[in-house]
Scaffold this motif. Sequence first.
Motif, PDB file in Angstrom:
ATOM      1  N   ARG A 148       0.846  -1.188   0.000  1.00 36.58           N
ATOM      2  CA  ARG A 148       0.000   0.000   0.000  1.00 36.58           C
ATOM      3  C   ARG A 148       0.880   1.235   0.000  1.00 36.58           C
ATOM      4  O   ARG A 148       1.976   1.204   0.544  1.00 36.58           O
ATOM      5  CB  ARG A 148      -0.847   0.051   1.265  1.00 36.58           C
ATOM      6  N   ILE A 149       0.320   2.272  -0.581  1.00 35.21           N
ATOM      7  CA  ILE A 149       1.020   3.548  -0.579  1.00 35.21           C
ATOM      8  C   ILE A 149       0.715   4.240   0.748  1.00 35.21           C
ATOM      9  O   ILE A 149      -0.428   4.266   1.183  1.00 35.21           O
ATOM     10  CB  ILE A 149       0.493   4.438  -1.734  1.00 35.21           C
ATOM     11  N   LEU A 150       1.746   4.755   1.384  1.00 34.50           N
ATOM     12  CA  LEU A 150       1.507   5.494   2.628  1.00 34.50           C
ATOM     13  C   LEU A 150       1.095   6.918   2.293  1.00 34.50           C
ATOM     14  O   LEU A 150       1.563   7.504   1.320  1.00 34.50           O
ATOM     15  CB  LEU A 150       2.766   5.506   3.501  1.00 34.50           C
ATOM     16  N   GLY A 151       0.236   7.462   3.126  1.00 39.08           N
ATOM     17  CA  GLY A 151      -0.242   8.828   2.922  1.00 39.08           C
ATOM     18  C   GLY A 151       0.523   9.813   3.782  1.00 39.08           C
ATOM     19  O   GLY A 151       1.422   9.461   4.545  1.00 39.08           O
ATOM     20  N   GLU A 152       0.105  11.066   3.654  1.00 37.31           N
ATOM     21  CA  GLU A 152       0.767  12.175   4.344  1.00 37.31           C
ATOM     22  C   GLU A 152       0.800  12.014   5.854  1.00 37.31           C
ATOM     23  O   GLU A 152       1.749  12.442   6.501  1.00 37.31           O
ATOM     24  CB  GLU A 152      -0.025  13.453   4.079  1.00 37.31           C
ATOM     25  N   THR A 153      -0.262  11.428   6.408  1.00 39.53           N
ATOM     26  CA  THR A 153      -0.356  11.347   7.869  1.00 39.53           C
ATOM     27  C   THR A 153       0.850  10.606   8.446  1.00 39.53           C
ATOM     28  O   THR A 153       1.493  11.082   9.377  1.00 39.53           O
ATOM     29  CB  THR A 153      -1.673  10.633   8.266  1.00 39.53           C
ATOM     30  N   LEU A 154       1.155   9.458   7.865  1.00 41.98           N
ATOM     31  CA  LEU A 154       2.300   8.689   8.386  1.00 41.98           C
ATOM     32  C   LEU A 154       3.630   9.297   7.964  1.00 41.98           C
ATOM     33  O   LEU A 154       4.581   9.353   8.758  1.00 41.98           O
ATOM     34  CB  LEU A 154       2.217   7.230   7.924  1.00 41.98           C
ATOM     35  N   ILE A 155       3.693   9.757   6.730  1.00 41.30           N
ATOM     36  CA  ILE A 155       4.972  10.292   6.240  1.00 41.30           C
ATOM     37  C   ILE A 155       5.363  11.552   7.018  1.00 41.30           C
ATOM     38  O   ILE A 155       6.526  11.742   7.361  1.00 41.30           O
ATOM     39  CB  ILE A 155       4.903  10.535   4.718  1.00 41.30           C
ATOM     40  N   LYS A 156       4.383  12.366   7.359  1.00 37.70           N
ATOM     41  CA  LYS A 156       4.688  13.585   8.139  1.00 37.70           C
ATOM     42  C   LYS A 156       5.028  13.253   9.585  1.00 37.70           C
ATOM     43  O   LYS A 156       5.810  13.944  10.225  1.00 37.70           O
ATOM     44  CB  LYS A 156       3.519  14.566   8.087  1.00 37.70           C
ATOM     45  N   ALA A 157       4.408  12.188  10.113  1.00 41.40           N
ATOM     46  CA  ALA A 157       4.687  11.814  11.504  1.00 41.40           C
ATOM     47  C   ALA A 157       6.070  11.169  11.637  1.00 41.40           C
ATOM     48  O   ALA A 157       6.684  11.224  12.700  1.00 41.40           O
ATOM     49  CB  ALA A 157       3.602  10.856  12.014  1.00 41.40           C
ATOM     50  N   ALA A 211       6.492  10.655  -0.657  1.00 42.92           N
ATOM     51  CA  ALA A 211       5.099  10.533  -1.094  1.00 42.92           C
ATOM     52  C   ALA A 211       4.931   9.764  -2.419  1.00 42.92           C
ATOM     53  O   ALA A 211       3.822   9.396  -2.788  1.00 42.92           O
ATOM     54  CB  ALA A 211       4.468  11.921  -1.195  1.00 42.92           C
ATOM     55  N   GLY A 212       6.011   9.505  -3.146  1.00 40.72           N
ATOM     56  CA  GLY A 212       5.893   8.821  -4.445  1.00 40.72           C
ATOM     57  C   GLY A 212       5.817   7.312  -4.310  1.00 40.72           C
ATOM     58  O   GLY A 212       5.851   6.771  -3.207  1.00 40.72           O
ATOM     59  N   ILE A 213       5.707   6.616  -5.438  1.00 39.00           N
ATOM     60  CA  ILE A 213       5.681   5.152  -5.438  1.00 39.00           C
ATOM     61  C   ILE A 213       7.094   4.656  -5.719  1.00 39.00           C
ATOM     62  O   ILE A 213       7.631   4.862  -6.808  1.00 39.00           O
ATOM     63  CB  ILE A 213       4.721   4.610  -6.517  1.00 39.00           C
ATOM     64  N   ASP A 214       7.705   4.023  -4.723  1.00 44.33           N
ATOM     65  CA  ASP A 214       9.073   3.525  -4.859  1.00 44.33           C
ATOM     66  C   ASP A 214      10.050   4.625  -5.261  1.00 44.33           C
ATOM     67  O   ASP A 214      10.969   4.406  -6.042  1.00 44.33           O
ATOM     68  CB  ASP A 214       9.128   2.335  -5.839  1.00 44.33           C
ATOM     69  N   THR A 215       9.839   5.809  -4.712  1.00 45.12           N
ATOM     70  CA  THR A 215      10.811   6.899  -4.879  1.00 45.12           C
ATOM     71  C   THR A 215      11.399   7.171  -3.501  1.00 45.12           C
ATOM     72  O   THR A 215      11.191   6.394  -2.583  1.00 45.12           O
ATOM     73  CB  THR A 215      10.146   8.160  -5.461  1.00 45.12           C
TER      74      THR A 215
END
Length: 193
Positions: A91-100, A142-146
């Motif tokens: 699954r792609i992670l969203g902003e909530t987890l990436i920012k945390a 935020a990208g896919i495999d970036t």
Amino acid sequence: LTRLAVFASGKGSNFWALSQAMQADDFPAEIVFLVVDHQDAPAVALAQQLNLPVHYLNYANFKSRQAAEQSLLTTLQAYRVQGILLAGYMRILGETLIKAYPGRIVNIHPALLPNFPGREGIKDAYEAGVAETGVTIHLVDAGIDTGPIVAQAPVRRYPRDSLADLTERIHASEHELYPKTVQQLVEKGVFNP
Ligand code: GAR
């Protein structure tokens, strides 16, 4: 010890390799729980063998990915998780987890990124007929495999290889590279507050 959560959707062989490496006395991190998005993922049974708590995130129960991640975040914080290791989390992670967890989420991909991103990195490389593919460990953005690459290991594809042969060699390489790279990241202080 640095407190890490592993996220997996499938077999969990990388989760298992990470957990085995972390049994070593000098490994500076521990897995505090496993997150799955399918209740029947084989990784769940592995976690039970390890006596590790499993958090099943059923995205269908939430009105958005953001709401699902917000609920997961509460659990991650309750367990004082410092970093996240994605191990076949489809699954792609969203902003909530990436920012945390900025710069503290690590992913493994079964190809030499930026080549062959997506769900079928091994098969796509095999079908493209490359003589060499490999494994990539990178930080998640935020990208896919970036996101910044932290380690790569090349894997040869021999002319007579079947897709299964290549898959097996890629997995063996993953199981070596992922724990080693996580150890280096922990020692560099990447997950420190
Ligand atoms: C691994 O090969 C991992 O690199 C891949 O899923 C597999 C999971 O295996 N991840 C991706 O393709 C991410 N785009 P495992 O469940 O046995 O660890």
